[in-house]
Scaffold this motif. Structure first.
Motif, PDB file in Angstrom:
ATOM      1  N   GLU A 285      -1.434   8.790  -0.541  1.00  0.00           N
ATOM      2  CA  GLU A 285      -2.563   8.270   0.245  1.00  0.00           C
ATOM      3  C   GLU A 285      -2.619   6.750   0.230  1.00  0.00           C
ATOM      4  O   GLU A 285      -2.938   6.116   1.260  1.00  0.00           O
ATOM      5  CB  GLU A 285      -3.876   8.852  -0.307  1.00  0.00           C
ATOM      6  CG  GLU A 285      -5.068   8.649   0.608  1.00  0.00           C
ATOM      7  CD  GLU A 285      -4.908   9.354   1.949  1.00  0.00           C
ATOM      8  OE1 GLU A 285      -5.407   8.814   2.959  1.00  0.00           O
ATOM      9  OE2 GLU A 285      -4.284  10.430   1.966  1.00  0.00           O
ATOM     10  N   GLU A 286      -2.319   6.130  -0.908  1.00  0.00           N
ATOM     11  CA  GLU A 286      -2.422   4.674  -0.992  1.00  0.00           C
ATOM     12  C   GLU A 286      -1.303   3.964  -0.221  1.00  0.00           C
ATOM     13  O   GLU A 286      -1.391   2.756   0.042  1.00  0.00           O
ATOM     14  CB  GLU A 286      -2.393   4.229  -2.459  1.00  0.00           C
ATOM     15  CG  GLU A 286      -1.106   4.532  -3.210  1.00  0.00           C
ATOM     16  CD  GLU A 286      -1.092   5.931  -3.802  1.00  0.00           C
ATOM     17  OE1 GLU A 286      -0.186   6.216  -4.614  1.00  0.00           O
ATOM     18  OE2 GLU A 286      -1.990   6.729  -3.468  1.00  0.00           O
TER      19      GLU A 286
ATOM     20  N   LYS B 156      -0.061   5.213   2.831  1.00  0.00           N
ATOM     21  CA  LYS B 156      -0.116   5.566   4.249  1.00  0.00           C
ATOM     22  C   LYS B 156      -0.478   4.374   5.135  1.00  0.00           C
ATOM     23  O   LYS B 156       0.171   4.125   6.158  1.00  0.00           O
ATOM     24  CB  LYS B 156      -1.115   6.708   4.479  1.00  0.00           C
ATOM     25  CG  LYS B 156      -0.666   8.050   3.930  1.00  0.00           C
ATOM     26  CD  LYS B 156      -1.673   9.131   4.260  1.00  0.00           C
ATOM     27  CE  LYS B 156      -1.279  10.475   3.661  1.00  0.00           C
ATOM     28  NZ  LYS B 156      -0.051  11.014   4.287  1.00  0.00           N
TER      29      LYS B 156
END
Length: 229
Positions: A178-179, A181
């Protein structure tokens, strides 16, 4: 007596006895018949060998054909059906690729360089990451075509490679933590914005703009190669 003997010898040479010629002719005919007989026998042997070879070759081909048919039947009975959805081949129409990441042009909803009708095999995030690095390297060579009246080729090559990179970026972004993306999305958008400008300049054959946009694109391509290493 000597003269008579001499004349007799000469006459024998000049006018040989009939039996001598007949014997020579007969011996010659016998030799010809013998040679012809040997040739005929050799031809028969060759024909026999040819028939045997043809028979063996035919049998081998029939065996191979039956083996292939058997294998095809086994695949159709279960093996192929189990692999229909593996992403490498399909029994129906070729699926149209799409992106779920926010890397499309916000105004058009796509990218101007994207070529339709291209099949994108599912090679996984690592495969897409490798291809991004490789195609970024390939596009660095486009600079050699500037000013050489090869605009059509340059545009086709740019569109093809960029289309693959567009969908590969989506695969990599979707699988990233997620970090990561958002940074990847920003890099992709900066690259594709530059490629769209370069592709439009090449389409209209505006060489000064091509040089400028290509320099910008080159910087981003190198950044992609570093990020995907």
């Amino acid at each position: 007596m000597a003269r008579l003997a001499s004349s007799t010898s000469v006459s024998d040479i000049l006018f040989p006895k009939p039996g001598t010629l007949i014997d020579k002719k007969r011996s010659g005919k016998a030799a010809i018949l013998r040679i012809n007989g040997e040739k005929q026998e050799e031809l028969q042997k060759r024909e026999t060998r040819s028939k045997k070879s043809f028979s063996v070759e035919t049998t081998r081909r029939v065996a191979i054909g039956l083996g292939v048919a058997s294998l095809a039947g086994r695949l159709s009975n279960g093996v192929a059906s189990a692999a229909e959805d593996n992403g490498f081949w399909y029994t129906g129409p070729i699926p149209v690729p799409s992106v779920s990441s926010k890397i499309a042009n916000q105004e058009t909803g796509t990218r101007s360089f994207v070529r339709p009708g291209i099949y994108m095999a599912n090679i996984g995030p690592q495969g897409s990451q490798y291809r991004l690095r490789k195609y970024a390297f390939d596009l660095l060579a486009l600079g050699d075509l500037i000013g050489k009246d090869a605009w059509s080729y340059m545009r086709k090559y740019l569109r093809l490679k960029s289309t693959f990179m567009y969908y590969d970026f989506d695969t990599v972004i979707s699988a990233a933590p997620e970090e990561e993306k958002q940074p990847l999305t920003d890099l992709a958008n900066r690259l594709f914005d530059s490629v769209e400008k370069l592709e439009d300049a090449v389409k209209n054959r505006k060489e000064p703009e091509i040089v400028s946009y290509y320099e910008d694109t080159t910087t981003l391509l190198k950044e992609v190669m570093t990020r995907m290493a």
